[in-house]
Enzyme design. Structure first.
Site, PDB file in Angstrom:
ATOM      1  CD  GLU A  10       5.443  -3.679   4.900  1.00 12.55           C
ATOM      2  OE1 GLU A  10       4.857  -4.771   4.723  1.00 12.55           O
ATOM      3  OE2 GLU A  10       5.288  -2.706   4.150  1.00 12.55           O
ATOM      4  CG  ASP A 102       3.517   0.073  -7.891  1.00  9.87           C
ATOM      5  OD1 ASP A 102       3.180  -0.554  -8.914  1.00  9.87           O
ATOM      6  OD2 ASP A 102       2.900   0.054  -6.822  1.00  9.87           O
ATOM      7  CG  HIS A 260       2.588  -8.046   7.552  1.00 10.58           C
ATOM      8  ND1 HIS A 260       3.873  -8.461   7.858  1.00 10.58           N
ATOM      9  CD2 HIS A 260       2.731  -6.966   6.734  1.00 10.58           C
ATOM     10  CE1 HIS A 260       4.745  -7.672   7.246  1.00 10.58           C
ATOM     11  NE2 HIS A 260       4.087  -6.753   6.569  1.00 10.58           N
TER      12      HIS A 260
END
Ligand code: FAD
Length: 281
Positions: A10, A102, A260
């Site tokens: 990521e 968020d 991940h």
């Protein structure tokens, strides 16, 4: 959990051109390890809309690793979400990470039309059918805003059943919390792969701040050891690699369907763990 294991990295979109060039260099290096996909985060409320889009298209198109944009629904209208989905679909993007998000402080209460990630998953399915492989977020140590664990599990199950294909967890340092979470959701009929999100340990004060905010617990023995190293970055790195490698070994031996890596836009920390684990692609 019989599928082949999958490995992914990521990134977050950068604010400067120089940061972006560095990110692309890191991505080129990670691409040589043949990960299954990259993903790129999205600032809730659309704060990184263009930067996420451009980064995803470049990672996917130029570096040629299939790349999944993250997409969050708080603060974005359905029209804005639809436009992004169509852009990604037309660009041949096949995987998406669907989140509530968020809102940054100061942006007020959620102003979007969709309030929770399960609604975004439904929206993506309604708009684009089966085009996207949809990833959702999972919280083995409970989402920080959840009223209790039971509610959080029920909400995860609803989100998965809304049409998700797989899940990526918030990072954690306690493998048992992951195994317990997976067992609980499987008993409730959710059998999608739940892939552990792995955060390499590189900097104690940043990690402590971030972990407080996202609800990830740093076990006392790890915290004490990291605190004791003070500014000794080398010792923190060596200890961190050992702790995370051993946790990943346990996760994979226990049946985790892949890993991940939260790369934090760096190659070294994730690759140290990758190499320790001797992951072959
Ligand atoms: P939800 O699944 O909607 O859950 C949020 C909270 O609401 C939980 O407490 C849940 O129990 C509760 N809840 C869920 N559904 C309902 C319902 N229908 N009714 C009542 N309560 C409900 N944030 C970003 O801004 N950008 C990113 O790119 C990003 N990427 C992430 C990637 C991963 C792998 C993970 C694990 C997190 C990521 N986040 C990102 C953080 C995430 O957006 C936050 O944790 C956010 O607070 C919750 O998002 P969610 O999709 O898990 O929300």
């Amino acid at each position: 959990m019989s599928q082949e294991r999958r490995y992914s990295f990521e990134f977050f979109p950068t604010k400067t051109e120089a940061g972006h060039e560095k990110l692309m260099d890191v991505a080129r290096q990670l691409a040589t390890y043949n990960p299954d996909f990259f993903s790129c985060t999205y600032g809730a409320g659309g704060s990184t809309r263009d930067r996420t889009l451009n980064t995803v298209l470049q990672l996917d198109g130029e570096i040629k690793v299939p790349t999944a944009p993250h997409l969050s629904c708080v603060g974005d209208s359905k029209a804005e979400l639809r436009e992004l989905l169509n852009l990604y679909k037309n660009a041949g993007i096949k995987r998406i990470v669907a989140l509530r998000g968020d809102l940054p402080s100061g942006m007020g209460m959620a102003s979007g039309e969709l309030r929770y990630a399960n609604e975004l998953v439904e929206f993506i399915r309604t708009e684009t059918g089966d085009h996207f492989h949809i990833e959702i977020a999972a919280y083995p140590e409970m989402h920080p805003q959840a009223r209790n664990f039971e509610d959080d599990i029920a909400n995860f199950v609803r989100k998965a059943k809304a049409g998700a294909d797989s899940a990526i967890t918030q990072y954690f340092f306690n493998a048992d919390s992951y195994f317990y979470f997976v067992e609980r959701v499987q008993k409730l009929g959710v059998d999608i792969p739940v892939v552990p999100g792995i955060m390499p340990i590189t900097n104690y004060s940043k990690l402590a701040r971030f972990s407080d905010a996202c609800g990830a617990e740093i076990p006392r023995w790890v915290r004490k050891q990291l605190e004791a190293y003070g500014d000794d970055a080398d010792s923190i790195r060596v200890f961190g690699e050992q702790v995370i490698t051993e946790m990943c070994e346990r996760l994979l031996q226990g049946g985790a369907p892949g890993l991940h890596f939260y790369s934090m836009n760096l190659a070294g920390p994730s690759l140290a763990i990758w190499n320790n684990l001797k992951l072959q692609r």
